[in-house]
Design an enzyme around this catalytic site. Structure first.
Site, PDB file in Angstrom:
ATOM      1  N   CYS A  80       0.835  -1.197   0.000  1.00  0.00           N
ATOM      2  CA  CYS A  80       0.000   0.000   0.000  1.00  0.00           C
ATOM      3  C   CYS A  80       0.871   1.250   0.000  1.00  0.00           C
ATOM      4  CB  CYS A  80      -0.907  -0.021   1.231  1.00  0.00           C
ATOM      5  SG  CYS A  80      -1.875   1.471   1.428  1.00  0.00           S
ATOM      6  N   CYS A 133      -0.343   4.005   2.369  1.00  0.00           N
ATOM      7  CA  CYS A 133      -0.056   3.771   3.792  1.00  0.00           C
ATOM      8  C   CYS A 133       1.444   3.900   4.092  1.00  0.00           C
ATOM      9  CB  CYS A 133      -0.507   2.374   4.225  1.00  0.00           C
ATOM     10  SG  CYS A 133      -1.983   1.764   3.438  1.00  0.00           S
ATOM     11  N   ASP A 134       2.286   3.355   3.209  1.00  0.00           N
ATOM     12  CA  ASP A 134       3.702   3.182   3.555  1.00  0.00           C
ATOM     13  C   ASP A 134       4.666   4.042   2.753  1.00  0.00           C
ATOM     14  OD1 ASP A 134       2.876   1.241   5.344  1.00  0.00           O
ATOM     15  OD2 ASP A 134       3.074  -0.375   3.880  1.00  0.00           O
TER      16      ASP A 134
END
Ligand code: NAP
Length: 302
Positions: free
Chosen positions: A133, A136-137
């Site tokens: 992701c 997200c990251d």
């Protein structure tokens, strides 16, 4: 409390179903194991959902949740690990926390989980270089060199997002052309720090505790990419095993149900990406959510 319908999965399909059920006056509990909004929360920009010119995936997820709750849907963060059927047809969802919830009907809208490449040490390196992701990251890899693997919209969007933060982004795809939208490909072509690595497969992950590079096989040649991050975006696969006793799964693990979202178990319906279908989009997930909800209403009212 005995709910009219338990919805398992709080993505686009499940939250749409909850809104429709509430508007039909049914009591409903949505049980979600990760994040309400589901897979869409991983998308930095959504520009093909009707009514929104451009919206972030998390914002769209929040809006869907807000809409369902505004209508009176109840929600619970937990993972359903099994379902029991009582003699009276009542279904009991048993959750990982030990909590149990009962419903007169059930809508399964659990979506799909990210597919892995199947490489040695891939699982071990998740969170230490291997990611699924970019939303997200991505920030963890700011200023670093990374690779994205895949050729669909998710991979193209991940590469675009990462090109804004990372020094260099390699987009590794196993074919000579992308399956994702032309508009995204054109946007990537304009980014100076993005390199397309076509007709290539990742064959090995390099490094110790942390990812330090990739070995590729590109048109028969061995090539190494010195990256600290690999964003795997090669599609999704179903995660329906907990419900296999309730309904037939096809060879790929999807629920073998048609456009009517009915399963062979009375009072059990299926919606969204976990169902066998040819087009998996936000719009088709929303469509399934409404079809399954109205089918559940007919079942409850019969
Ligand atoms: P996808 O469209 O199924 O694309 C998966 C990609 O991964 C394909 O290019 C495929 O290659 C490649 N692939 C699959 N298995 C592989 C393997 N083992 N090794 C290497 N490559 C592999 O998946 P997605 O990009 O996750 O998108 C899923 C759906 O969500 C699509 O319908 C997409 O349009 C939609 N989506 C929408 C948005 C949005 O903004 N609205 C954002 C993201 C996704 P081949 O091309 O060779 O098969």
């Amino acid at each position: 409390m005995l709910y009219d319908t338990l919805v398992i999965g709080g993505g686009v399909a499940g939250l749409t179903a909850a809104t429709y059920l509430r508007r039909a006056g049914k009591t409903v509990l949505v049980i979600e194991k990760n994040a309400f909004g589901g897979q869409i929360t991983w998308s930095p920009r959504v520009e093909n959902f009707p009514g929104f010119v451009s919206i972030s995936g998390t914002e769209l997820g929040d809006k869907l949740l807000e809409q369902a709750m505004e209508q009176g849907a109840e929600v619970e963060l937990d993972e359903v690990v099994s379902v029991r059927t009582g003699e009276n047809g009542v279904r009991t969802c048993v959750c990982e926390s030990g909590a149990e919830f009962q419903g007169r009907s059930l809508i399964i809208a659990v979506g799909a989980k990210p597919r892995m490449l199947g490489l040695a040490r891939e699982e071990e390196l998740v969170g230490s270089g291997v990611c699924f992701c970019a939303v997200c990251d991505g920030d963890f890899y700011a200023g670093q060199d990374v690779a994205v693997c895949g050729g669909g919209n998710a991979a193209l969007q991940d590469a675009l997002l990462l090109s804004e933060k990372c020094r260099k982004v390699y987009l590794v795809h196993r074919r000579g052309g992308f399956r994702g939208e032309q508009k995204l490909t054109e946007a990537l072509e304009k980014r100076a720090n993005v390199e397309f690595v076509m007709n290539a497969r990742v064959t090995e992950l390099l490094g110790g505790q942390e990812l330090e590079g990739l070995v590729l096989s590109q048109e028969g040649q061995r090539r190494e990419l010195p990256v600290t991050g690999l964003f795997v975006a090669v599609g999704h696969e179903p995660d329906n095993k907990a419900f296999a006793s309730l309904m037939a799964l096809d060879d790929a693990g999807y629920v073998a149900a048609g456009e009517d979202c009915l399963t062979e178990s009375a009072g059990v319906f299926v919606a969204g990406d976990c169902r066998r279908k040819s087009v998996r989009q936000l719009t088709t997930a929303a469509a399934d959510g409404s079809v399954a909800a109205l089918a559940a209403c007919r079942y409850l009212d019969a």
